[in-house]
Design an enzyme around this catalytic site. Structure first.
Site, PDB file in Angstrom:
ATOM      1  N   ASP A   6     -19.055  -2.583  11.206  1.00 15.29           N
ATOM      2  CA  ASP A   6     -18.022  -3.578  11.914  1.00 15.29           C
ATOM      3  C   ASP A   6     -17.448  -2.800  12.927  1.00 15.29           C
ATOM      4  OD1 ASP A   6     -15.891  -5.039  12.465  1.00 15.29           O
ATOM      5  OD2 ASP A   6     -14.931  -4.891  10.339  1.00 15.29           O
ATOM      6  N   LYS A  68     -13.257  -3.571  23.204  1.00 14.03           N
ATOM      7  CA  LYS A  68     -14.160  -4.514  22.864  1.00 14.03           C
ATOM      8  C   LYS A  68     -14.015  -5.867  23.623  1.00 14.03           C
ATOM      9  CE  LYS A  68     -15.847  -7.105  18.809  1.00 14.03           C
ATOM     10  NZ  LYS A  68     -15.761  -6.984  17.173  1.00 14.03           N
ATOM     11  N   GLU A 145     -20.091 -11.677  12.758  1.00 13.00           N
ATOM     12  CA  GLU A 145     -18.947 -11.179  11.818  1.00 13.00           C
ATOM     13  C   GLU A 145     -18.702 -12.304  10.753  1.00 13.00           C
ATOM     14  OE1 GLU A 145     -15.837 -10.101  14.511  1.00 13.00           O
ATOM     15  OE2 GLU A 145     -16.974  -8.430  14.994  1.00 13.00           O
ATOM     16  N   ASP A 168     -11.511 -15.763  10.466  1.00 14.69           N
ATOM     17  CA  ASP A 168     -11.449 -14.206  10.684  1.00 14.69           C
ATOM     18  C   ASP A 168     -10.229 -14.280  11.931  1.00 14.69           C
ATOM     19  OD1 ASP A 168     -11.559 -11.557  11.554  1.00 14.69           O
ATOM     20  OD2 ASP A 168     -13.798 -11.706  11.513  1.00 14.69           O
TER      21      ASP A 168
HETATM   22 MG    MG Z   1     -12.833  -7.547  12.532  1.00 11.50          MG
END
Ligand code: MG
Ligand code: ADP
Length: 568
Positions: A6, A68, A145, A168
């Site tokens: 992850d 990111k 994800e 999420d």
């Molecule tokens: Mg995450």
């Protein structure tokens, strides 16, 4: 060895499929989460993870987090004189996770499943894959994800046919997916999200709220902009976490020996965050609409991501769905565990025979076209979708187009990803030109085939049936040539950096933490920390592991105590 990773905006984690179950691998500090942070110093010294994050307060200009958010763009970051791409930075985190796996198992992982937000576009996915390559990991699969989280959830709660929603909210991105599971098939029915929404934004909202409330705040103006921002954001994050379990919390920083504090109530924070909370709704509605599922038929709301711990978010969810969200999966671990399940699936891991996954394309993919209206006028740059969003992948679809002008000699297709009718509002992925035989307008047909693989990467084929001419993989070819060079250059760049060895990680992290604390306090507390720091440095010089470990533990206890008594 194949591992599941992850690679988060804020935190990253690595897990393995072992003895029939996914297992997280702790880092050198014994933690399952490694902050996605990198810090450099002159001479190429490098810190990754918690130590880097602690250097954010003391060396903001040489430290970077949330990179990111830049992946897949041409943005670069210069830290202590070294320029790095977002891929380089991600590769440094990946390498540190691979080190942890090697330390735990004795074997260096060579392959990985890496998770990406469902909403990542083609460029961001390719860049993530490149980061893996730079780190020496062959990326066997990119997996969304929420799909990973669904796998982790599904494994503990199998046999349910009803669709559930994975919500999420991490540090920088927000993803919603509607997932269904039956007969061992995990099917993502729809995904939507906002890749500019996460805990970072709530920190910014909190800073905006408290900044005017701080007394003596003119002292803030003496700070360089980056240091000011780093101090405020770090303090905001701590306050925000405290507000997850208390009605009121203290926001506090020390600048030039001057303590600046403000009390924040959860109500005030809730109000400050209202516009962010509102933005959580849209992707939920879009995902439900895309798969024609009614909110009432959702069996569960699965929470993933550290920022879902905020009561303001949970409250909003409860209002939105009319029920309490499910908390059976660990919000911090679900994605990495799911990646490890996918790794297990790919390597034929025992106990996983009956699980399959189908995912969906997160965006519509198509080409720009022109049409002639009733008056014979051209309108160009109109989007012609070929693969619609939320189509199950892998998928291959073809569309036929005709020439528009008499004796046209070639046709150029610009390839786009997005939802807008005007292609200029979508993301351009590439362009491809094919020669056609000269004929009257409309008489030559050109077929465009889009093939979307399980990692969410696109292949394009164009063919002219009348002449047999074909063009394919043009985007990929060009990019791959550049990429090979990039990867080699990045590796060279990173080789020059001297990342702290893993067996020193605990000492390095303790030093960074103590230095952050030293700068954050004044007076007696500062003196005590300074003395302890000197002692610890003395212990390090003795090079006796026992003495070092004792000194480190002592310093850790002291810092814990100081942290507990006065919020930094
Ligand atoms: Mg995450
Ligand atoms: P990412 O997937 O982006 O790496 P994570 O899922 O690790 O992010 O979530 C990180 C975010 O979660 C950060 O913004 C952090 O402040 C927030 N967070 C973690 N724990 C808590 C908590 N107890 N209360 C509020 N926010 C939290």
């Amino acid at each position: 060895m194949l591992v599941g990773i992850d690679l988060g905006t804020t935190n990253s984690a690595v897990a393995l499929w072992k003895d029939g179950a996914p297992q997280l691998v702790p880092n050198a500090l014994g933690k399952e989460l490694t902050p996605s942070a990198v810090s450099l110093a002159k001479g190429g010294q490098a810190w990754v993870g918690q130590a880097a994050l602690d250097r954010m307060a003391t060396h903001p200009a040489d430290t970077v987090t949330s990179f990111k958010r830049m992946i897949g763009t041409a943005t670069t970051v210069t830290l202590a004189g070294t320029t790095l791409t977002p891929e380089d930075l991600s590769a440094m985190v990946l390498r540190s996770l691979a080190d942890d796996v090697e330390a735990a198992t004795g074997e260096r992982p060579t392959q990985a499943v890496i998770t990406v937000p469902a909403y990542f576009n083609e460029r961001q996915r390719r860049a993530t894959r490149r980061a893996g390559e730079i780190a020496g990991l062959e990326v066997k699969r990119l997996i969304n994800e929420p799909t990973a989280a669904a796998l982790a959830f599904g494994l503990t709660d199998r046999g349910d046919r009803e669709p559930f929603l994975v919500f999420d909210l991490g540090g920088g991105t927000f993803d919603v997916s509607i997932v269904e599971m039956f007969d061992g098939i995990v099917e993502v029915r729809a995904s939507a999200g906002d890749n500019r929404l996460g805990g970072d934004d709530f920190d910014a909202a909190l800073v905006k709220l408290v900044e005017p409330l701080l007394d003596n705040r003119t002292v803030l103006d003496t700070l360089p902009a980056d240091r000011r921002r780093a101090l405020l954001n770090l303090a905001a994050e701590r306050t925000r976490r405290a507000l997850s379990t208390a009605e009121e919390a203290e926001f506090s920083i020390v600048v030039e020996g001057e303590p600046l504090t403000a009390r924040v109530s959860s109500d005030a924070f809730e109000e400050a965050a209202a516009s962010l909370v509102k933005r959580l709704r849209d992707p939920v509605i879009r995902a439900l609409r895309d798969c024609h599922i009614d909110v009432k038929s959702l069996s569960d709301i699965v929470l993933v991501g550290g920022a879902t711990r905020m009561p303001v978010v949970r409250k909003a969810l409860t209002r939105m769905f009319g029920r309490f969200p499910n908390a059976t999966v660990h919000p911090d671990h679900a994605v990495a565990l799911g990646a490890a399940i996918q790794a297990g699936l790919l390597s034929g891991g025992a106990g996983l025979e009956e699980i399959r996954i189908t995912d969906v394309a997160p965006f519509t993919l198509g080409v720009g076209t022109a049409t002639r209206d009733a008056h014979g006028r051209f309108h160009d740059d109109i989007f012609a979708p070929i693969i619609e969003r939320n189509t199950p992948v892998p998928v291959s679809r073809m569309e036929r187009f005709q020439t528009l002008a008499d004796n046209q000699r070639q046709v150029t297709f610009a390839i786009y990803q997005g939802e807008a009718r005007d292609v200029k509002k979508n993301v351009k992925l590439g362009e491809l030109t094919v020669p056609v035989p000269p004929r009257p307008a409309g008489e030559v047909a050109v077929d465009v085939r889009f093939t979307y693989d399980t990692s969410g990467l696109l292949d394009v084929d164009v063919s002219v049936p009348v002449s047999g001419t074909t063009r394919n993989l043009v985007i990929v070819d060009e990019e791959d040539r550049r990429t090979q060079k990039d990867v080699a250059e990045s590796r060279k760049r990173l080789e020059k950096l001297k990342v702290h060895p893993r067996d020193e990680a605990e000492n390095v992290a303790m030093l960074a933490r103590a230095e952050r604390a030293y700068e954050g306090f004044t007076g007696t507390a500062r003196d005590i920390i300074g003395q302890a720091l000197t002692e610890f440095q003395g212990a390090l010089e003795k090079q006796d592991p026992r003495i070092i470990a004792d000194a480190r533990e002592g310093l850790g206890r002291l810092l814990d105590e100081i942290d507990a008594h006065s919020p930094l």
